[in-house]
Design an enzyme around this catalytic site. Sequence first.
Site, PDB file in Angstrom:
ATOM      1  N   CYS A  51     -25.187  17.905  -5.824  1.00 53.36           N
ATOM      2  CA  CYS A  51     -24.218  17.100  -6.571  1.00 53.36           C
ATOM      3  C   CYS A  51     -23.437  16.162  -5.653  1.00 53.36           C
ATOM      4  O   CYS A  51     -23.514  16.241  -4.436  1.00 53.36           O
ATOM      5  CB  CYS A  51     -23.260  18.022  -7.304  1.00 53.36           C
ATOM      6  SG  CYS A  51     -22.198  18.969  -6.183  1.00 53.36           S
ATOM      7  N   ALA A  54     -21.217  17.809  -3.081  1.00 52.26           N
ATOM      8  CA  ALA A  54     -21.970  18.295  -1.915  1.00 52.26           C
ATOM      9  C   ALA A  54     -22.195  17.156  -0.923  1.00 52.26           C
ATOM     10  O   ALA A  54     -22.085  17.338   0.287  1.00 52.26           O
ATOM     11  CB  ALA A  54     -23.310  18.886  -2.351  1.00 52.26           C
ATOM     12  N   ARG A  85     -24.823  24.473   5.727  1.00 44.81           N
ATOM     13  CA  ARG A  85     -25.643  23.342   6.178  1.00 44.81           C
ATOM     14  C   ARG A  85     -25.876  23.380   7.684  1.00 44.81           C
ATOM     15  O   ARG A  85     -26.624  22.599   8.232  1.00 44.81           O
ATOM     16  CB  ARG A  85     -24.964  22.049   5.746  1.00 44.81           C
ATOM     17  CG  ARG A  85     -25.675  20.777   6.150  1.00 44.81           C
ATOM     18  CD  ARG A  85     -25.223  19.662   5.252  1.00 44.81           C
ATOM     19  NE  ARG A  85     -25.513  18.337   5.739  1.00 44.81           N
ATOM     20  CZ  ARG A  85     -24.695  17.603   6.490  1.00 44.81           C
ATOM     21  NH1 ARG A  85     -23.530  18.081   6.857  1.00 44.81           N
ATOM     22  NH2 ARG A  85     -25.031  16.389   6.845  1.00 44.81           N
ATOM     23  N   HIS A 183     -21.970  10.512  -0.684  1.00 42.00           N
ATOM     24  CA  HIS A 183     -21.995   9.839   0.624  1.00 42.00           C
ATOM     25  C   HIS A 183     -21.200   8.551   0.524  1.00 42.00           C
ATOM     26  O   HIS A 183     -20.373   8.241   1.370  1.00 42.00           O
ATOM     27  CB  HIS A 183     -23.419   9.453   1.027  1.00 42.00           C
ATOM     28  CG  HIS A 183     -24.393  10.582   1.098  1.00 42.00           C
ATOM     29  ND1 HIS A 183     -25.715  10.424   0.797  1.00 42.00           N
ATOM     30  CD2 HIS A 183     -24.235  11.880   1.436  1.00 42.00           C
ATOM     31  CE1 HIS A 183     -26.346  11.578   0.961  1.00 42.00           C
ATOM     32  NE2 HIS A 183     -25.464  12.476   1.339  1.00 42.00           N
TER      33      HIS A 183
END
Length: 531
Positions: A51, A54, A85, A183
């Site tokens: 999503c 994230a 991660r 991002h």
Amino acid sequence: KLKSIQKILEEYPPKVKKNREKHMVVKGLDEKHEIEANTRTIPGIITNRGCCFAGCKGVVLGPLRDVVHIVHGPVGCSYYTWGTRRHKGRSEAGEDNFLSYCFTTDMQESDIVFGGEKKLREAVKEAYELFKPEAITISATCPVGLIGDDIHAVARDAQNEFGIQVLAFDCEGYKGVSQSAGHHIANNVLMRDVIGTGDAETGKYSINILGEYNIGGDGWEISRILSKIGYHIVSIMTGDGTYKELKSAHKADLNLVQCHRSINYIAEMIEVKYGTPWLKVNFIGIESTIKTLRHMAKYFGDQALIDRTEVVITEELASIEESLKIYKRMCAGKTALLFVGGSRAHHYQGLLRELGIETVMAGYEFGHRDDYEGRDVIPYIKMDADSRNIPELQVTKDEKNYRLYLSPEKIEALKKEMPLSRYDGMIKEMKGGSYIIDDLNHFETEELLKKLKPSLFCSGIKDKFVAQKMGIFSKQLHSYDYSGPYAGFKGAIVFAKDISMGMNTPTWSFITPPWKKIPMLEGKIVKEVGA
Ligand code: CFM
Ligand code: HCA
């Protein structure tokens, strides 16, 4: 389309077939290789995508280690982005490192009904008083946008009260169609509020490394090589990076872009605002690393730097030569399927090729058309409602800090020799006949594994065990299965060793998939037909 894909598509209802067809390309079948990407996954399909939250908090912000990252939302969202991660970070004595903490407002049902702002204010205050960080980020999760908590008001008030930057991110999980939206949101805020606010001294050959997140220590291996040559790393975005260094990122003479997808926005905006060009690099694979180092040296154009680069390359190659030979023998002639987020499915192909492994299918979870076809297609990408939802930040030239390290004529000349402010995408480098599939789903994964029978399946946690239960070795290219680093010279050997062991272990000969042992249906014929 070639037979294997056609067969898979036949299984779909017509509407789904029409949709999925556009996300699949066979290299060499036509000249354009146009692919549909960055559009909604059809509901009901088991996608590997994550999503927006994230992508913002987990990917871009999370690795900044001197910042307290508060997740405003249910505890699961924070827990999911807490170290899984593998973006590593370490700090010198006395420096802040909050990576091992998990900060959340732990929203409950009553907060969702009556509002969670009060809880958020308390959380920010508590975090400030306990840790006195350089800065605090607040990331919104789905319920925050749905109930309308004003995270910006909370951030503004806290900033006034505590005298540190408190940055709020509207990265609700449902914004956009994948991590990619997150991002972009993170890039915008870091560019608007952080980059350009510092004034650190920079040394000779100063660079920023963009889109390198230090997964499994990749960034450390890259920094080791660059420091050995003599580069001054001003900031790293964002693996083992700091807010403190990020503030002066505008002062570097060159930006390196490793992961284009997650950080191209900042790279482009810095060029417009401060005049610094970006170079598309790739530190995965030996040949790619060498090529990148030579491009960098050529950009700075100093003979001493060019010579030093060659010395380091020779030294590094000598240190891995023997091991490389062994692993090349173990990998020769094998094939791989790669399905990763938005850049690794491209970046690993060179390394695999060097080891003798051919990539027969590659795809991105959330890459855009430019990550597949190259940036030349950007003007032709259709804007849809989902992309329009993500704000574009408009930047202009900063008259005070704008600086050209090289003349525009020199830059134009260099552009012919290296990917300066350019990315050509994944498809161009792939072999004729290979498949390129966007947002691959679980049904398609299983079918392709059965048909293409690769020796290696590189993907993530959600589908790793689907492959392994079919007797196919799977390597996670997100988390590296708790190994790494895989970047640079030494990393290439760690990767080669991991996959050589994985593919060649006798384990696979002991595996009989459950469906070969137990009948899927049991029954008895009670009456013969016609009797
Ligand atoms: Fe860039 Fe990444 Fe990737 Fe990415 Fe990711 Fe990642 Fe990835 Mo997982 S930033 S696009 S959003 S290289 S977390 S470090 S491994 S999907 S291919
Ligand atoms: C993310 C993070 C992820 C997930 C990896 C996976 C990562 O997208 O939220 O699915 O195996 O690299 O940790 O991409």
